[in-house]
Design a protein around this motif. Structure first.
Motif, PDB file in Angstrom:
ATOM      1  N   ALA A   1     184.927  37.577  21.770  1.00  0.00           N
ATOM      2  CA  ALA A   1     184.741  38.889  21.334  1.00  0.00           C
ATOM      3  C   ALA A   1     185.476  39.196  20.038  1.00  0.00           C
ATOM      4  O   ALA A   1     186.358  38.382  19.535  1.00  0.00           O
ATOM      5  CB  ALA A   1     185.436  40.026  22.576  1.00  0.00           C
TER       6      ALA A   1
ATOM      7  N   THR B   1     182.357  46.461  17.513  1.00  0.00           N
ATOM      8  CA  THR B   1     182.672  45.247  18.428  1.00  0.00           C
ATOM      9  C   THR B   1     181.336  44.409  18.579  1.00  0.00           C
ATOM     10  O   THR B   1     180.433  44.728  18.466  1.00  0.00           O
ATOM     11  CB  THR B   1     183.093  45.764  20.009  1.00  0.00           C
ATOM     12  OG1 THR B   1     182.101  46.441  20.183  1.00  0.00           O
ATOM     13  CG2 THR B   1     184.402  46.549  19.827  1.00  0.00           C
ATOM     14  N   TYR B   2     181.901  43.072  18.748  1.00  0.00           N
ATOM     15  CA  TYR B   2     180.880  41.968  18.913  1.00  0.00           C
ATOM     16  C   TYR B   2     181.384  41.162  20.050  1.00  0.00           C
ATOM     17  O   TYR B   2     182.429  41.042  20.426  1.00  0.00           O
ATOM     18  CB  TYR B   2     180.849  41.176  17.792  1.00  0.00           C
ATOM     19  CG  TYR B   2     180.444  42.046  16.506  1.00  0.00           C
ATOM     20  CD1 TYR B   2     181.289  42.501  15.798  1.00  0.00           C
ATOM     21  CD2 TYR B   2     178.953  42.176  16.218  1.00  0.00           C
ATOM     22  CE1 TYR B   2     181.128  43.125  14.637  1.00  0.00           C
ATOM     23  CE2 TYR B   2     178.663  42.815  15.035  1.00  0.00           C
ATOM     24  CZ  TYR B   2     179.863  43.289  14.242  1.00  0.00           C
ATOM     25  OH  TYR B   2     179.355  44.044  13.005  1.00  0.00           O
ATOM     26  N   TYR B   3     180.349  40.726  21.045  1.00  0.00           N
ATOM     27  CA  TYR B   3     180.597  40.123  22.078  1.00  0.00           C
ATOM     28  C   TYR B   3     179.576  38.750  22.432  1.00  0.00           C
ATOM     29  O   TYR B   3     178.666  38.659  21.823  1.00  0.00           O
ATOM     30  CB  TYR B   3     180.341  40.957  23.396  1.00  0.00           C
ATOM     31  CG  TYR B   3     181.405  41.989  23.714  1.00  0.00           C
ATOM     32  CD1 TYR B   3     181.016  43.080  22.910  1.00  0.00           C
ATOM     33  CD2 TYR B   3     182.677  41.758  24.150  1.00  0.00           C
ATOM     34  CE1 TYR B   3     181.671  44.435  23.246  1.00  0.00           C
ATOM     35  CE2 TYR B   3     183.362  42.939  24.325  1.00  0.00           C
ATOM     36  CZ  TYR B   3     183.064  44.277  23.600  1.00  0.00           C
ATOM     37  OH  TYR B   3     184.056  45.260  23.875  1.00  0.00           O
TER      38      TYR B   3
ATOM     39  N   ASP C   1     177.254  36.776  24.289  1.00  0.00           N
ATOM     40  CA  ASP C   1     176.374  36.853  25.410  1.00  0.00           C
ATOM     41  C   ASP C   1     176.840  36.790  26.931  1.00  0.00           C
ATOM     42  O   ASP C   1     176.597  37.548  27.831  1.00  0.00           O
ATOM     43  CB  ASP C   1     174.860  36.214  25.189  1.00  0.00           C
ATOM     44  CG  ASP C   1     174.014  36.664  23.932  1.00  0.00           C
ATOM     45  OD1 ASP C   1     173.218  35.954  23.573  1.00  0.00           O
ATOM     46  OD2 ASP C   1     174.565  37.830  23.554  1.00  0.00           O
ATOM     47  N   SER C   2     177.707  35.677  27.025  1.00  0.00           N
ATOM     48  CA  SER C   2     178.048  35.431  28.233  1.00  0.00           C
ATOM     49  C   SER C   2     179.045  36.375  28.951  1.00  0.00           C
ATOM     50  O   SER C   2     179.315  36.172  30.028  1.00  0.00           O
ATOM     51  CB  SER C   2     178.757  33.867  28.255  1.00  0.00           C
ATOM     52  OG  SER C   2     179.848  33.964  27.166  1.00  0.00           O
TER      53      SER C   2
ATOM     54  N   LYS D   1     178.984  39.934  27.652  1.00  0.00           N
ATOM     55  CA  LYS D   1     178.647  41.053  27.462  1.00  0.00           C
ATOM     56  C   LYS D   1     178.451  42.021  28.642  1.00  0.00           C
ATOM     57  O   LYS D   1     177.799  41.476  29.772  1.00  0.00           O
ATOM     58  CB  LYS D   1     177.432  41.203  26.528  1.00  0.00           C
ATOM     59  CG  LYS D   1     176.892  42.252  25.815  1.00  0.00           C
ATOM     60  CD  LYS D   1     175.823  42.092  24.919  1.00  0.00           C
ATOM     61  CE  LYS D   1     176.103  41.073  24.138  1.00  0.00           C
ATOM     62  NZ  LYS D   1     174.908  41.038  22.778  1.00  0.00           N
ATOM     63  N   GLY D   2     178.603  43.119  28.710  1.00  0.00           N
ATOM     64  CA  GLY D   2     178.902  43.971  29.959  1.00  0.00           C
ATOM     65  C   GLY D   2     179.956  43.696  30.847  1.00  0.00           C
ATOM     66  O   GLY D   2     180.124  44.589  31.904  1.00  0.00           O
ATOM     67  N   ARG D   3     180.780  42.680  30.781  1.00  0.00           N
ATOM     68  CA  ARG D   3     181.681  42.444  31.649  1.00  0.00           C
ATOM     69  C   ARG D   3     183.320  42.674  30.874  1.00  0.00           C
ATOM     70  O   ARG D   3     184.242  43.138  31.680  1.00  0.00           O
ATOM     71  CB  ARG D   3     181.779  41.190  32.339  1.00  0.00           C
ATOM     72  CG  ARG D   3     180.423  40.998  33.010  1.00  0.00           C
ATOM     73  CD  ARG D   3     180.531  39.438  33.795  1.00  0.00           C
ATOM     74  NE  ARG D   3     180.626  38.492  32.658  1.00  0.00           N
ATOM     75  CZ  ARG D   3     181.691  37.560  32.835  1.00  0.00           C
ATOM     76  NH1 ARG D   3     182.523  37.532  33.470  1.00  0.00           N
ATOM     77  NH2 ARG D   3     181.520  36.339  31.990  1.00  0.00           N
TER      78      ARG D   3
ATOM     79  N   THR E   1     185.518  43.884  27.610  1.00  0.00           N
ATOM     80  CA  THR E   1     185.720  44.754  26.674  1.00  0.00           C
ATOM     81  C   THR E   1     186.864  44.632  25.714  1.00  0.00           C
ATOM     82  O   THR E   1     188.140  44.592  26.148  1.00  0.00           O
ATOM     83  CB  THR E   1     185.979  46.482  27.268  1.00  0.00           C
ATOM     84  OG1 THR E   1     184.846  46.587  28.031  1.00  0.00           O
ATOM     85  CG2 THR E   1     186.019  47.396  26.171  1.00  0.00           C
TER      86      THR E   1
ATOM     87  N   ARG F   1     181.973  35.320  14.583  1.00  0.00           N
ATOM     88  CA  ARG F   1     181.952  34.176  15.690  1.00  0.00           C
ATOM     89  C   ARG F   1     182.417  32.887  15.562  1.00  0.00           C
ATOM     90  O   ARG F   1     182.623  32.138  16.365  1.00  0.00           O
ATOM     91  CB  ARG F   1     180.547  34.134  16.064  1.00  0.00           C
ATOM     92  CG  ARG F   1     179.862  35.712  16.631  1.00  0.00           C
ATOM     93  CD  ARG F   1     178.173  35.483  16.730  1.00  0.00           C
ATOM     94  NE  ARG F   1     177.913  36.781  17.055  1.00  0.00           N
ATOM     95  CZ  ARG F   1     177.826  37.296  18.477  1.00  0.00           C
ATOM     96  NH1 ARG F   1     178.255  36.776  19.357  1.00  0.00           N
ATOM     97  NH2 ARG F   1     177.454  38.478  18.342  1.00  0.00           N
TER      98      ARG F   1
END
Length: 122
Positions: free
Chosen positions: A48, A57-59, A61-62, A64-66, A68, A104
């Motif tokens: 992240a 913010t950037y995450y 894919d593995s 994302k959504g979990r 923060t 990244r």
């Protein structure tokens, strides 16, 4: 800038942890901050990234959504809230700082803290 990560531990699958990364120096708000992780025999992996005020913010894919990522510039601290943890999230988590624009790639970061171990195990 010097960085110190903390907050790791052992948690069951589905559990939560919050990592913190405290930075020294009075220019913390100028830095973009990133979280990376590295599992045994694997390469360092981007997790992240958060920009100056925390609004961007950037995450990976593995996560994302979990996960923060957030920051408190008044406390010189960046956080990684990790929810719904999975076995594959087990790794040493490190924070990093940069004044450059990369997100990244580990090579985009100039300052690294010591890692904190996160173990997800049943």
């Amino acid at each position: 800038v010097q960085l110190q990560a903390s907050g790791g531990g052992v948690v069951q699958p589905g559990g939560s942890l919050t990592l913190s990364c405290e930075a020294s120096g009075r220019t913390f708000s100028s830095y973009f901050m990133g979280w990376f992780r590295q599992a045994p025999v694997k390469e360092r992996e981007f997790v992240a990234h958060v920009r100056w005020s925390g609004g961007t913010t950037y995450y990976a894919d593995s996560v994302k959504g979990r996960f923060t990522v957030s920051r408190d510039n008044a406390k010189n601290t960046v956080y990684l809230q990790m929810n719904s943890l999975k076995l594959e999230d087990t790794a040493v988590y490190c924070c990093a700082a940069t004044l450059r624009g990369g997100v990244r790639s580990p090579s985009s970061y100039d300052y690294w803290g010591q890692g904190t171990q996160v173990t997800v195990s049943s």
